[in-house]
Scaffold this motif. Structure first.
Motif, short mmCIF file in Angstrom:
data_model
loop_
_atom_site.label_atom_id
_atom_site.label_comp_id
_atom_site.label_asym_id
_atom_site.label_seq_id
_atom_site.Cartn_x
_atom_site.Cartn_y
_atom_site.Cartn_z
N ALA A 91 -13.76 56.71 74.26
CA ALA A 91 -12.91 57.01 73.11
C ALA A 91 -12.52 55.73 72.38
CB ALA A 91 -11.66 57.76 73.57
N LYS A 92 -12.15 54.72 73.15
CA LYS A 92 -11.76 53.44 72.56
C LYS A 92 -12.91 52.82 71.77
CE LYS A 92 -10.43 48.74 73.90
NZ LYS A 92 -10.26 47.82 75.05
N ARG A 93 -14.09 52.81 72.35
CA ARG A 93 -15.23 52.19 71.69
C ARG A 93 -15.64 52.95 70.43
NH1 ARG A 93 -19.18 50.14 76.70
NH2 ARG A 93 -17.47 49.33 78.00
N LEU A 94 -15.59 54.28 70.50
CA LEU A 94 -15.91 55.06 69.30
C LEU A 94 -14.91 54.78 68.19
CD1 LEU A 94 -16.81 58.54 70.89
CD2 LEU A 94 -18.41 56.87 69.91
N ALA A 95 -13.63 54.80 68.52
CA ALA A 95 -12.59 54.59 67.52
C ALA A 95 -12.69 53.21 66.88
CB ALA A 95 -11.21 54.80 68.14
N GLU A 96 -13.04 52.21 67.68
CA GLU A 96 -13.12 50.84 67.17
C GLU A 96 -14.38 50.61 66.35
OE1 GLU A 96 -12.86 48.47 70.68
OE2 GLU A 96 -10.65 48.48 70.72
N SER A 97 -15.35 51.53 66.42
CA SER A 97 -16.65 51.31 65.77
C SER A 97 -16.83 52.12 64.49
CB SER A 97 -17.77 51.65 66.76
OG SER A 97 -17.68 50.86 67.93
N ILE A 98 -15.81 52.87 64.09
CA ILE A 98 -15.90 53.64 62.85
C ILE A 98 -14.85 53.13 61.86
CG2 ILE A 98 -16.83 55.67 64.00
CD1 ILE A 98 -14.04 56.92 63.85
N ARG A 99 -14.97 53.57 60.62
CA ARG A 99 -14.04 53.14 59.58
C ARG A 99 -12.71 53.87 59.68
NH1 ARG A 99 -18.03 54.90 54.93
NH2 ARG A 99 -18.00 56.62 56.41
#
Length: 214
Positions: free
Chosen positions: A116-124
């Motif tokens: 979840a953290k990595r997805l959130a940090e990788s989108i606008r």
């Protein structure tokens, strides 16, 4: 004169008593007003917290399925009115059962939180990330073409797989399958999410076939 004076005194006494009483009542009203204002502030904070909780996943910092479907609904409306494109992405975590069985359910939860953290940090900031099931996540990529969305999900796959999650001395490999559906007129939010799910399933089947040929 006495009677006149007496009358004057009586009037003064009659007038003074109501003024004092009114001032007391005004003080009481002000106290009640201030108390109501304090209660109103507390209620506003409580309502805001309830709204936040109702929109958020219970494990990760992401939005939940309910919010995600509402967000798709809003994107559909914008697409139909202004032709604003968006891609809906279905993300299925690989081997969560293996992680749970091998390292424990706490490790599985940790892996989900790390994903979840990595997805959130990788989108606008304008995009949306949500946890929509036990090992399933959803993304909304605003102003994206299908080609752009597929390039983005390829990058996200690399981000997840690049570094294992480290939990209690163990290195836990992370990976996921992605499916994409573009907004279409006449489709509901559930229709679009289901289409992304089907695309994810085709991707997962392709991975299995590729693995079988190694």
């Amino acid at each position: 004169m006495d009677s006149v004076g007496g009358a004057r005194i009586a009037v003064d006494q009659f007038g003074a008593a109501p003024i004092a009483s009114i001032e007391d009542q005004l003080r009481d009203v002000r106290r009640e007003r201030d108390a109501l204002r304090r209660e109103n502030r507390v209620l506003k904070i409580a309502v805001a917290e309830l709204e936040r909780v109702s929109e958020r996943d219970t494990l990760t910092p992401l939005f939940n399925r309910r919010y995600f479907l509402t967000a798709i609904h809003h994107r559909i409306a914008r697409f139909e009115r202004h032709a604003e494109r968006a891609a809906v992405v279905f993300v299925d975590v690989n081997q969560l059962k293996y992680i749970n069985d091998s390292f424990g359910h706490a490790a599985g939860d940790f892996a989900l939180m790390e994903i979840a953290k990595r997805l959130a940090e990788s989108i606008r900031a304008t995009d949306v990330a949500a946890r929509i099931g036990g090992d399933e996540f959803g993304l909304i990529l605003d102003q994206s073409s299908e080609e752009g969305a597929r390039a983005q999900t390829s990058r996200l796959g690399d981000v997840l797989a690049a570094t294992p999650a480290r939990y209690d001395g163990h290195e836990i490999p992370l990976s996921a399958c992605f499916g994409i559906a573009m907004l279409q007129t006449g489709m509901t939010e559930s229709d679009i999410l289901a289409a992304a799910d089907r695309d994810m399933y085709r991707s997962k089947q392709g991975q299995h076939v590729a693995a079988g040929h190694r």
